[in-house]
Write a protein that holds these residues in place. Structure first.
Motif, PDB file in Angstrom:
ATOM      1  N   MET A  72       0.840  -1.213   0.000  1.00 37.41           N
ATOM      2  CA  MET A  72       0.000   0.000   0.000  1.00 37.41           C
ATOM      3  C   MET A  72       0.872   1.259   0.000  1.00 37.41           C
ATOM      4  SD  MET A  72      -2.974   1.123   2.700  1.00 37.41           S
ATOM      5  CE  MET A  72      -3.818   2.672   2.572  1.00 37.41           C
ATOM      6  N   LYS A  73       1.974   1.242   0.817  1.00 37.39           N
ATOM      7  CA  LYS A  73       2.841   2.411   0.883  1.00 37.39           C
ATOM      8  C   LYS A  73       3.533   2.646  -0.451  1.00 37.39           C
ATOM      9  CE  LYS A  73       3.771   2.270   5.854  1.00 37.39           C
ATOM     10  NZ  LYS A  73       4.815   2.137   6.903  1.00 37.39           N
ATOM     11  N   ARG A  74       3.946   1.545  -1.111  1.00 30.72           N
ATOM     12  CA  ARG A  74       4.590   1.681  -2.399  1.00 30.72           C
ATOM     13  C   ARG A  74       3.638   2.304  -3.420  1.00 30.72           C
ATOM     14  NH1 ARG A  74       5.635  -3.530  -5.979  1.00 30.72           N
ATOM     15  NH2 ARG A  74       3.378  -3.163  -6.174  1.00 30.72           N
ATOM     16  N   ASP A  75       2.408   1.817  -3.448  1.00 29.41           N
ATOM     17  CA  ASP A  75       1.405   2.379  -4.362  1.00 29.41           C
ATOM     18  C   ASP A  75       1.120   3.835  -4.028  1.00 29.41           C
ATOM     19  OD1 ASP A  75       1.215   0.031  -5.748  1.00 29.41           O
ATOM     20  OD2 ASP A  75      -0.564  -0.694  -4.684  1.00 29.41           O
ATOM     21  N   LEU A  76       1.100   4.159  -2.741  1.00 29.88           N
ATOM     22  CA  LEU A  76       0.831   5.531  -2.308  1.00 29.88           C
ATOM     23  C   LEU A  76       1.878   6.484  -2.869  1.00 29.88           C
ATOM     24  CD1 LEU A  76      -1.058   7.203  -0.376  1.00 29.88           C
ATOM     25  CD2 LEU A  76       0.717   6.908   1.354  1.00 29.88           C
ATOM     26  N   VAL A  77       3.181   6.095  -2.734  1.00 30.32           N
ATOM     27  CA  VAL A  77       4.259   6.964  -3.206  1.00 30.32           C
ATOM     28  C   VAL A  77       4.246   7.065  -4.726  1.00 30.32           C
ATOM     29  CG1 VAL A  77       6.756   7.241  -3.326  1.00 30.32           C
ATOM     30  CG2 VAL A  77       5.684   6.504  -1.191  1.00 30.32           C
ATOM     31  N   ARG A  78       4.115   5.931  -5.407  1.00 37.93           N
ATOM     32  CA  ARG A  78       4.128   5.948  -6.859  1.00 37.93           C
ATOM     33  C   ARG A  78       2.889   6.664  -7.423  1.00 37.93           C
ATOM     34  NH1 ARG A  78       6.434  -0.196  -8.161  1.00 37.93           N
ATOM     35  NH2 ARG A  78       8.465   0.130  -7.161  1.00 37.93           N
ATOM     36  N   GLY A  79       1.764   6.495  -6.743  1.00 39.84           N
ATOM     37  CA  GLY A  79       0.574   7.227  -7.163  1.00 39.84           C
ATOM     38  C   GLY A  79       0.758   8.724  -7.034  1.00 39.84           C
ATOM     39  N   GLY A  80       1.464   9.150  -5.974  1.00 40.87           N
ATOM     40  CA  GLY A  80       1.751  10.572  -5.826  1.00 40.87           C
ATOM     41  C   GLY A  80       2.587  11.105  -6.967  1.00 40.87           C
ATOM     42  N   GLY A  81       3.548  10.295  -7.444  1.00 40.21           N
ATOM     43  CA  GLY A  81       4.358  10.699  -8.592  1.00 40.21           C
ATOM     44  C   GLY A  81       3.522  10.851  -9.848  1.00 40.21           C
ATOM     45  N   ILE A  82       2.593   9.910 -10.047  1.00 42.02           N
ATOM     46  CA  ILE A  82       1.685  10.021 -11.195  1.00 42.02           C
ATOM     47  C   ILE A  82       0.832  11.280 -11.078  1.00 42.02           C
ATOM     48  CG2 ILE A  82      -0.281   8.951 -12.369  1.00 42.02           C
ATOM     49  CD1 ILE A  82       0.893   6.229 -11.543  1.00 42.02           C
ATOM     50  N   GLY A  83       0.394  11.569  -9.865  1.00 40.73           N
ATOM     51  CA  GLY A  83      -0.412  12.770  -9.648  1.00 40.73           C
ATOM     52  C   GLY A  83       0.332  14.041  -9.987  1.00 40.73           C
ATOM     53  N   LEU A  84       1.646  14.044  -9.737  1.00 36.30           N
ATOM     54  CA  LEU A  84       2.453  15.215 -10.077  1.00 36.30           C
ATOM     55  C   LEU A  84       2.456  15.433 -11.590  1.00 36.30           C
ATOM     56  CD1 LEU A  84       4.384  17.472  -9.233  1.00 36.30           C
ATOM     57  CD2 LEU A  84       6.266  15.803  -9.367  1.00 36.30           C
ATOM     58  N   VAL A  85       2.593  14.338 -12.344  1.00 37.38           N
ATOM     59  CA  VAL A  85       2.596  14.451 -13.810  1.00 37.38           C
ATOM     60  C   VAL A  85       1.215  14.874 -14.321  1.00 37.38           C
ATOM     61  CG1 VAL A  85       2.902  13.185 -15.957  1.00 37.38           C
ATOM     62  CG2 VAL A  85       4.434  12.740 -14.019  1.00 37.38           C
ATOM     63  N   VAL A  86       0.166  14.202 -13.828  1.00 36.78           N
ATOM     64  CA  VAL A  86      -1.197  14.516 -14.268  1.00 36.78           C
ATOM     65  C   VAL A  86      -1.563  15.953 -13.887  1.00 36.78           C
ATOM     66  CG1 VAL A  86      -3.639  13.971 -13.911  1.00 36.78           C
ATOM     67  CG2 VAL A  86      -1.970  12.134 -14.233  1.00 36.78           C
ATOM     68  N   GLY A  87      -1.200  16.356 -12.674  1.00 32.39           N
ATOM     69  CA  GLY A  87      -1.503  17.718 -12.231  1.00 32.39           C
ATOM     70  C   GLY A  87      -0.826  18.762 -13.081  1.00 32.39           C
ATOM     71  N   ALA A  88       0.413  18.490 -13.489  1.00 33.09           N
ATOM     72  CA  ALA A  88       1.132  19.433 -14.339  1.00 33.09           C
ATOM     73  C   ALA A  88       0.507  19.523 -15.726  1.00 33.09           C
ATOM     74  CB  ALA A  88       2.597  19.020 -14.438  1.00 33.09           C
ATOM     75  N   LEU A  89       0.031  18.381 -16.252  1.00 34.47           N
ATOM     76  CA  LEU A  89      -0.578  18.373 -17.581  1.00 34.47           C
ATOM     77  C   LEU A  89      -1.915  19.116 -17.610  1.00 34.47           C
ATOM     78  CD1 LEU A  89       0.097  14.718 -18.807  1.00 34.47           C
ATOM     79  CD2 LEU A  89       1.048  16.809 -19.769  1.00 34.47           C
ATOM     80  N   VAL A  90      -2.731  18.885 -16.603  1.00 30.53           N
ATOM     81  CA  VAL A  90      -4.094  19.440 -16.593  1.00 30.53           C
ATOM     82  C   VAL A  90      -4.164  20.766 -15.838  1.00 30.53           C
ATOM     83  CG1 VAL A  90      -6.517  18.928 -16.059  1.00 30.53           C
ATOM     84  CG2 VAL A  90      -4.964  17.083 -16.695  1.00 30.53           C
ATOM     85  N   GLY A  91      -3.201  20.987 -14.951  1.00 31.40           N
ATOM     86  CA  GLY A  91      -3.266  22.170 -14.089  1.00 31.40           C
ATOM     87  C   GLY A  91      -3.224  23.484 -14.823  1.00 31.40           C
TER      88      GLY A  91
END
Length: 288
Positions: free
Chosen positions: A1-20
């Protein structure tokens, strides 16, 4: 769960930059939304598959499920924050959206990959709470906006408009109020509130009824004196007639194809004072 949490946060950074960026453009002063929406649609269309591909590449458990859950969390979170922060600038909107994307993608990845019941229950409760709170706050904002609109309209009416209506319009009731050039009150009358208006009255603060009638002579017939300070012209093709009258220092125009000359004179025979609030209630759309 912790691994997914960290990697998901990285994906969120990319998605947030694209759509933000396109999201932040919506918060520019005096922006026309339609100029930004195409860019926003393209950004979302690119960001969603990018998020799924990154989830697959990073080895996140249940990548498609985590991506869909992240979208739901991001939409709910953004709506909730929009209600708390009413008018953020573009930079703050961009930074805030990136943060929300990181949190949402991290939460979506972690929740999709865990088998534990409690985190899912907590997430469901939080999402439901945000939805309910968002709906409640949005309703209150809409009500506050309606109150401000009514107050502003009342103030504008009091500033320049003649706050009067005809004493009587035979067989008709007032169904709509609007304004012309901020100093002419326009009143629409119909048989009842569900019928189409067929008697139109315009009231100005002042004016010469003979001169006002003369301005219509090109398209209508010659002006004829109907009574003292009352002038009327008629368009023969459809029977439309317009009566111009001086009433208490005000210029009253009665425009209709259904009233006879005597009835038009009745409309222009007298005015009664009304409040700005009374008139505004006929102009603003009613709920229900």
């Amino acid at each position: 769960m912790k691994r997914d949490l960290v990697r998901g946060g990285g994906i969120g950074l990319v998605v947030g930059a694209l759509v933000g960026y396109p999201v932040s453009r919506l918060y520019l002063a005096d922006i026309e939304a339609y100029t930004v929406l195409p860019l926003l649609v393209v950004a979302v269309a690119v960001a969603v598959p990018v998020g799924v591909l990154l989830a697959l590449w990073l080895g996140i458990s249940r990548p498609v499920r985590s991506a869909l859950l992240a979208v739901v969390l991001l939409v709910v979170a953004k709506n909730a924050v929009d209600l708390v922060v009413a008018s953020p600038g573009p930079r703050l909107a961009f930074a805030g959206f990136v943060v929300l994307a990181i949190v949402s993608c991290a939460g979506g990845a972690a929740l999709a990959g865990t088998a534990a019941l409690m985190p899912r229950v907590v997430a469901a409760v939080v999402v439901c709470g945000c939805v309910v709170a968002t709906a409640t706050v949005e309703q209150r904002r809409a009500e506050a906006w309606e109150r401000r609109l009514r107050a502003d309209t009342v103030a504008s009416y009091k500033k320049s408009l003649p706050l009067v209506v005809p004493e009587v319009v035979p067989g008709r009731v007032l169904v709509q109020v609007w304004t012309i050039d901020d100093d002419v009150l326009a009143l629409d009358y119909a048989r009842d509130r569900r019928s189409e208006a067929d008697v139109f009255v315009r009231i100005s603060a002042g004016g010469d009824p003979r001169k006002a009638c003369a301005a219509w002579e090109r398209d209508f017939g010659a002006c004829e004196r109907a009574a003292a300070d009352r002038w009327m012209t008629e368009k023969g093709a459809n029977g439309r007639q317009v009566l111009f009258a001086g009433v208490g220092g005000r210029l009253v125009e009665v425009d209709s194809t259904v009233l006879g000359p005597d009835e038009a004179l009745v409309v222009a025979s007298g005015l009664r004072g009304v409040s700005a609030e009374y008139l505004v209630d006929f102009e603003l759309p009613r709920g229900g």
